[in-house]
Design a protein around this motif. Structure first.
Motif, PDB file in Angstrom:
ATOM      1  N   ARG A 167       0.814  -1.218   0.000  1.00 47.12           N
ATOM      2  CA  ARG A 167       0.000   0.000   0.000  1.00 47.12           C
ATOM      3  C   ARG A 167       0.849   1.271   0.000  1.00 47.12           C
ATOM      4  O   ARG A 167       0.697   2.142  -0.851  1.00 47.12           O
ATOM      5  N   THR A 168       1.717   1.417   0.998  1.00 45.49           N
ATOM      6  CA  THR A 168       2.423   2.694   1.124  1.00 45.49           C
ATOM      7  C   THR A 168       3.413   2.910  -0.011  1.00 45.49           C
ATOM      8  O   THR A 168       3.587   4.039  -0.483  1.00 45.49           O
ATOM      9  N   LEU A 169       4.050   1.846  -0.485  1.00 46.02           N
ATOM     10  CA  LEU A 169       4.973   2.002  -1.607  1.00 46.02           C
ATOM     11  C   LEU A 169       4.237   2.383  -2.880  1.00 46.02           C
ATOM     12  O   LEU A 169       4.689   3.252  -3.636  1.00 46.02           O
ATOM     13  N   GLN A 170       3.109   1.741  -3.148  1.00 43.11           N
ATOM     14  CA  GLN A 170       2.380   2.070  -4.368  1.00 43.11           C
ATOM     15  C   GLN A 170       1.788   3.475  -4.305  1.00 43.11           C
ATOM     16  O   GLN A 170       1.747   4.180  -5.315  1.00 43.11           O
ATOM     17  N   LYS A 171       1.357   3.886  -3.137  1.00 43.67           N
ATOM     18  CA  LYS A 171       0.856   5.252  -3.023  1.00 43.67           C
ATOM     19  C   LYS A 171       1.994   6.262  -3.187  1.00 43.67           C
ATOM     20  O   LYS A 171       1.811   7.325  -3.796  1.00 43.67           O
ATOM     21  N   TYR A 172       3.163   5.935  -2.678  1.00 44.34           N
ATOM     22  CA  TYR A 172       4.323   6.796  -2.908  1.00 44.34           C
ATOM     23  C   TYR A 172       4.589   6.961  -4.405  1.00 44.34           C
ATOM     24  O   TYR A 172       4.879   8.069  -4.879  1.00 44.34           O
ATOM     25  N   THR A 173       4.450   5.866  -5.167  1.00 42.45           N
ATOM     26  CA  THR A 173       4.733   5.962  -6.607  1.00 42.45           C
ATOM     27  C   THR A 173       3.756   6.883  -7.317  1.00 42.45           C
ATOM     28  O   THR A 173       4.117   7.527  -8.312  1.00 42.45           O
ATOM     29  N   THR A 174       2.504   6.947  -6.840  1.00 40.50           N
ATOM     30  CA  THR A 174       1.550   7.832  -7.515  1.00 40.50           C
ATOM     31  C   THR A 174       1.944   9.292  -7.347  1.00 40.50           C
ATOM     32  O   THR A 174       1.710  10.113  -8.234  1.00 40.50           O
ATOM     33  N   ARG A 175       2.550   9.615  -6.208  1.00 41.11           N
ATOM     34  CA  ARG A 175       3.058  10.981  -6.014  1.00 41.11           C
ATOM     35  C   ARG A 175       4.269  11.230  -6.911  1.00 41.11           C
ATOM     36  O   ARG A 175       4.464  12.345  -7.402  1.00 41.11           O
ATOM     37  N   CYS A 176       5.098  10.199  -7.111  1.00 40.14           N
ATOM     38  CA  CYS A 176       6.235  10.345  -8.032  1.00 40.14           C
ATOM     39  C   CYS A 176       5.750  10.733  -9.433  1.00 40.14           C
ATOM     40  O   CYS A 176       6.458  11.406 -10.175  1.00 40.14           O
ATOM     41  N   ALA A 177       4.539  10.313  -9.769  1.00 40.44           N
ATOM     42  CA  ALA A 177       3.981  10.586 -11.094  1.00 40.44           C
ATOM     43  C   ALA A 177       3.220  11.901 -11.153  1.00 40.44           C
ATOM     44  O   ALA A 177       2.750  12.302 -12.225  1.00 40.44           O
ATOM     45  N   GLY A 178       3.059  12.570 -10.022  1.00 42.90           N
ATOM     46  CA  GLY A 178       2.322  13.822 -10.009  1.00 42.90           C
ATOM     47  C   GLY A 178       0.850  13.673  -9.678  1.00 42.90           C
ATOM     48  O   GLY A 178       0.096  14.645  -9.732  1.00 42.90           O
ATOM     49  N   ALA A 179       0.428  12.457  -9.302  1.00 42.87           N
ATOM     50  CA  ALA A 179      -0.953  12.249  -8.870  1.00 42.87           C
ATOM     51  C   ALA A 179      -1.099  12.653  -7.403  1.00 42.87           C
ATOM     52  O   ALA A 179      -0.119  12.926  -6.712  1.00 42.87           O
ATOM     53  N   THR A 180      -2.345  12.671  -6.938  1.00 46.48           N
ATOM     54  CA  THR A 180      -2.657  13.084  -5.568  1.00 46.48           C
ATOM     55  C   THR A 180      -3.043  11.874  -4.735  1.00 46.48           C
ATOM     56  O   THR A 180      -3.786  11.003  -5.193  1.00 46.48           O
ATOM     57  N   LEU A 181      -2.529  11.819  -3.514  1.00 53.00           N
ATOM     58  CA  LEU A 181      -2.884  10.724  -2.624  1.00 53.00           C
ATOM     59  C   LEU A 181      -4.308  10.905  -2.105  1.00 53.00           C
ATOM     60  O   LEU A 181      -4.678  11.977  -1.629  1.00 53.00           O
ATOM     61  N   HIS A 182      -5.099   9.855  -2.198  1.00 57.80           N
ATOM     62  CA  HIS A 182      -6.395   9.791  -1.531  1.00 57.80           C
ATOM     63  C   HIS A 182      -6.090   9.380  -0.089  1.00 57.80           C
ATOM     64  O   HIS A 182      -4.950   9.528   0.379  1.00 57.80           O
ATOM     65  N   ARG A 183      -7.055   8.864   0.650  1.00 57.20           N
ATOM     66  CA  ARG A 183      -6.749   8.381   1.993  1.00 57.20           C
ATOM     67  C   ARG A 183      -5.756   7.223   1.904  1.00 57.20           C
ATOM     68  O   ARG A 183      -5.757   6.450   0.940  1.00 57.20           O
ATOM     69  N   ILE A 184      -4.885   7.121   2.896  1.00 54.78           N
ATOM     70  CA  ILE A 184      -3.898   6.050   2.914  1.00 54.78           C
ATOM     71  C   ILE A 184      -4.583   4.727   3.241  1.00 54.78           C
ATOM     72  O   ILE A 184      -4.267   3.680   2.688  1.00 54.78           O
TER      73      ILE A 184
END
Length: 334
Positions: A167-184
């Motif tokens: 979970r946390t690694l994949q959510k980190y990758t979305t920020r690397c792409a410029g996307a926005t984190l939803h709830r963790i």
């Protein structure tokens, strides 16, 4: 301080006011590092067990040194270099990264150089590549969605549809792409769906949402309160809530006509409430959805359906090997 427990042996992680406000290095350290360390331990255990690399140990002298380069075999966005550094550290290898997470790459781009014991290098390359190809694949697909809505007000957000344990690694990758984190996870924000609202014994939709928001915020860190609707009638009811109760409304599986009308009604009655479109979003439809005027578009595919980015690791022939005598990629059957 509100915290999220990661596992029984790890220190809890403090919850920031906004994960999206953190730079990537800080985000990794606060959100994903503890999980990354544990995942690397498990990945190495399943590959090496207590025995080690039988093949390399049988073929390579213990004091042989080696150097290898990781490069891209396609276009994409790199994510996972912090994890690669953890793997290298465990193997007592030296790693030099030539770019950082979030960088755009094309075929042939050098990503990192690794030096040290050749045995250790070969024993740890697959673990390193597995993390890099998977996470870079997530970042690459997320970036394609971000690019598709560029110029609109819409932000691409991730979801909880992640690989269990990642979970946390994949959510980190979305920020690397410029996307926005939803709830963790379920612990840091409220998203009311029909099953939650049906659990109330009585009350209107507005009354149930108001009560749920009040209970959730009582003594808890709550990033936001959101409620899912699938009709304009439900939307109309929620737009009557007083400011401070509801932060966002999720518009579930609405077509572009309904989305456009929903935005119009929100703008006229409760402009402070954010609208999020969700459900079946694809690369060929996301631009049209964004042009309806929604604030956010959540896309599960960027974490559950992203193909790996093809990366290769090649040994330097100056270290006793013929050029391309060892060539590894995500397509290899190791």
């Amino acid at each position: 301080m509100n915290t999220r427990a990661t596992n029984d042996n790890a220190a809890p992680i403090a919850l920031p006011a906004d994960w999206n406000a953190l730079d990537l290095r800080t985000l990794f350290d606060k959100l994903a590092r503890v999980d990354a360390e544990a995942l690397v331990t498990r990945a190495l255990d399943e590959d090496l067990s207590s025995v080690g690399d039988l093949t390399s140990n049988a073929c390579i002298a213990a004091d042989t040194q080696g150097r290898a380069t990781i490069h891209s075999r396609g276009d994409g966005v790199i994510a996972g270099l912090r994890v690669a550094e953890i793997v290298a550290q465990r193997a007592q290898l030296s790693i030099t990264t030539h770019l950082d997470d979030g960088a755009r790459v094309s075929r042939g781009t050098r990503i990192a150089t690794i030096e040290g014991s050749l045995r250790a290098l070969l024993a740890h390359e697959r673990t390193m590549l597995n993390f890099l190809t998977l996470l870079s694949g997530n970042a690459t697909l997320a970036a394609q969605f971000v690019d598709a809505v560029r110029g609109t007000k819409a932000q691409i957000t991730d979801t909880r549809k992640t690989v269990p344990g990642l979970r946390t690694l994949q959510k980190y990758t979305t920020r690397c792409a410029g996307a926005t984190l939803h709830r963790i996870g379920l612990f840091d924000a409220v998203l009311l769906k029909d099953n939650h609202l049906a659990a109330f014994s009585s009350g209107t939709l507005v009354e149930r949402v108001r009560l749920a928001a009040l209970r959730a915020r009582s003594g808890n860190h709550v990033a936001f309160v959101q409620c899912e609707v699938d009709s304009l009638e439900q939307l109309d009811a929620l737009l009557t809530l007083e400011r401070g109760v509801l932060d966002m409304i999720l518009l579930d599986n609405m077509n572009v006509e309904l989305l456009t009308e929903a935005v119009k009604r929100r703008d006229a009655r409760a402009a402070h409430v954010l609208l999020e479109a969700s459900g079946g979003v694809r690369l060929d439809t996301v631009r049209r959805i964004a042009e309806c005027g929604v604030d956010r578009i959540s896309v599960g595919a960027i974490t559950h359906s992203a193909p790996a980015l093809d990366l290769g690791l090649d040994l330097d022939p100056e270290h006793g090997h013929e050029p391309n005598s060892h060539n590894d990629s995500q397509r290899a059957s190791s």
